[in-house]
Design a protein around this motif. Structure first.
Motif, PDB file in Angstrom:
ATOM      1  N   GLU A  35       0.836  -1.202   0.000  1.00 15.20           N
ATOM      2  CA  GLU A  35       0.000   0.000   0.000  1.00 15.20           C
ATOM      3  C   GLU A  35       0.871   1.253   0.000  1.00 15.20           C
ATOM      4  O   GLU A  35       0.555   2.237  -0.681  1.00 15.20           O
ATOM      5  CB  GLU A  35      -0.922  -0.005   1.213  1.00 15.20           C
ATOM      6  CG  GLU A  35      -2.001  -1.074   1.158  1.00 15.20           C
ATOM      7  CD  GLU A  35      -2.860  -1.086   2.407  1.00 15.20           C
ATOM      8  OE1 GLU A  35      -2.807  -0.092   3.169  1.00 15.20           O
ATOM      9  OE2 GLU A  35      -3.579  -2.074   2.628  1.00 15.20           O
ATOM     10  N   ALA A  36       1.968   1.208   0.750  1.00 22.99           N
ATOM     11  CA  ALA A  36       2.859   2.370   0.814  1.00 22.99           C
ATOM     12  C   ALA A  36       3.479   2.654  -0.551  1.00 22.99           C
ATOM     13  O   ALA A  36       3.563   3.811  -0.984  1.00 22.99           O
ATOM     14  CB  ALA A  36       3.952   2.126   1.848  1.00 22.99           C
ATOM     15  N   LEU A  37       3.913   1.600  -1.234  1.00 26.37           N
ATOM     16  CA  LEU A  37       4.521   1.770  -2.555  1.00 26.37           C
ATOM     17  C   LEU A  37       3.522   2.363  -3.542  1.00 26.37           C
ATOM     18  O   LEU A  37       3.838   3.310  -4.277  1.00 26.37           O
ATOM     19  CB  LEU A  37       5.019   0.419  -3.070  1.00 26.37           C
ATOM     20  CG  LEU A  37       5.559   0.398  -4.504  1.00 26.37           C
ATOM     21  CD1 LEU A  37       6.819   1.239  -4.606  1.00 26.37           C
ATOM     22  CD2 LEU A  37       5.831  -1.036  -4.955  1.00 26.37           C
ATOM     23  N   VAL A  38       2.328   1.812  -3.569  1.00 24.49           N
ATOM     24  CA  VAL A  38       1.305   2.298  -4.497  1.00 24.49           C
ATOM     25  C   VAL A  38       0.900   3.720  -4.144  1.00 24.49           C
ATOM     26  O   VAL A  38       0.736   4.580  -5.018  1.00 24.49           O
ATOM     27  CB  VAL A  38       0.079   1.357  -4.485  1.00 24.49           C
ATOM     28  CG1 VAL A  38      -1.044   1.927  -5.344  1.00 24.49           C
ATOM     29  CG2 VAL A  38       0.474  -0.031  -4.969  1.00 24.49           C
ATOM     30  N   SER A  39       0.752   3.983  -2.860  1.00 24.97           N
ATOM     31  CA  SER A  39       0.375   5.321  -2.412  1.00 24.97           C
ATOM     32  C   SER A  39       1.406   6.355  -2.843  1.00 24.97           C
ATOM     33  O   SER A  39       1.067   7.420  -3.376  1.00 24.97           O
ATOM     34  CB  SER A  39       0.226   5.325  -0.887  1.00 24.97           C
ATOM     35  OG  SER A  39      -0.085   6.616  -0.422  1.00 24.97           O
ATOM     36  N   ASP A  40       2.690   6.033  -2.645  1.00 20.76           N
ATOM     37  CA  ASP A  40       3.756   6.969  -3.013  1.00 20.76           C
ATOM     38  C   ASP A  40       3.891   7.106  -4.528  1.00 20.76           C
ATOM     39  O   ASP A  40       4.107   8.204  -5.053  1.00 20.76           O
ATOM     40  CB  ASP A  40       5.088   6.504  -2.424  1.00 20.76           C
ATOM     41  CG  ASP A  40       5.136   6.615  -0.907  1.00 20.76           C
ATOM     42  OD1 ASP A  40       4.282   7.333  -0.348  1.00 20.76           O
ATOM     43  OD2 ASP A  40       6.004   5.978  -0.291  1.00 20.76           O
ATOM     44  N   SER A  41       3.765   5.988  -5.245  1.00 23.73           N
ATOM     45  CA  SER A  41       3.967   6.001  -6.693  1.00 23.73           C
ATOM     46  C   SER A  41       2.898   6.801  -7.420  1.00 23.73           C
ATOM     47  O   SER A  41       3.182   7.466  -8.425  1.00 23.73           O
ATOM     48  CB  SER A  41       3.986   4.566  -7.234  1.00 23.73           C
ATOM     49  OG  SER A  41       5.068   3.838  -6.690  1.00 23.73           O
TER      50      SER A  41
END
Length: 216
Positions: A35-41
């Protein structure tokens, strides 16, 4: 990327972008999709990222174990064999029903024409998928298309792998499509069913042979 009236990126847009990246190999099999990766990307809130990830898990493109991040699935030999067996059963049954009407769907003819126009070594799997979807959707049945839709995420994932390894040529696939269309137009359900099943299982066999030789 699609946004709502307030300018917020919608979950379906994040889902589509992630799906495209995975099918293109930009996000490799086995890679974690958090979720963190998708949120940041994508500059979205974590609930939006979570919805997109959950949809990809439901489609069979991502897998997730309890208390672990979702990861891009690695399709193994058993996965490929099972998926293509299910696909062959559903599609061949639908095409047999379609052939009983002797009517070739316009969308299937259009996809076939697009495939014929490609260079021999061009990427073809998206057009191939459109062709098969058009045949199933054109059949006089409501349940088989629904079953097919349930398989589509994994089917597309697997077809992308076949295409990535160039295991079948564009000309070979187009020739088989042409024979299927001819059987439908001639109103021959038995032949149409046989050709569809053989066409799908040929892709399965090529991919399984590649996995046996190269392990990926």
């Amino acid at each position: 990327m699609t946004t709502d009236a307030a300018g917020t990126v919608r979950p379906d847009a994040v889902f589509a972008a992630l799906r495209t990246a995975i099918l293109a190999g930009t996000i490799a099999p086995g890679a974690a999709v958090t979720e963190a990766l998708v949120s940041d990307s994508f500059g979205v809130a974590r609930p939006t990222a979570r919805i997109a990830i959950d949809r990809l898990v439901a489609d069979g493109i991502l897998e997730r174990e309890p208390h672990h991040a979702a990861r891009v699935r690695r399709l193994g030999r058993d996965d490929i064999a099972d998926l293509f067996a299910a696909r062959a059963a559903v599609e061949s049954a639908a095409v047999a029903l379609l052939a009983a009407t002797a009517v070739v769907p316009d969308a299937a003819s259009a996809a076939h024409d697009r495939l014929l126009a490609l260079d021999a070594d061009a990427s073809y799997w998206a057009i191939d998928l459109a062709f098969h979807r058009a045949l199933v959707q054109g059949a006089p049945t409501t349940r088989l298309p629904r079953l097919h839709d349930q398989l589509m995420g994994e089917i597309e994932f697997a077809l992308a792998q076949v295409d990535a390894h160039r295991l079948r040529s564009t000309r070979e696939v187009a020739a088989e499509h042409g024979r299927i269309l001819a059987a439908v137009a001639e109103g021959d359900p038995a032949l149409a069913e046989h050709l569809t099943r053989a066409h799908i299982l040929a892709s399965r066999d090529r991919l399984l042979a590649h996995l046996d030789t190269h392990g990926r």
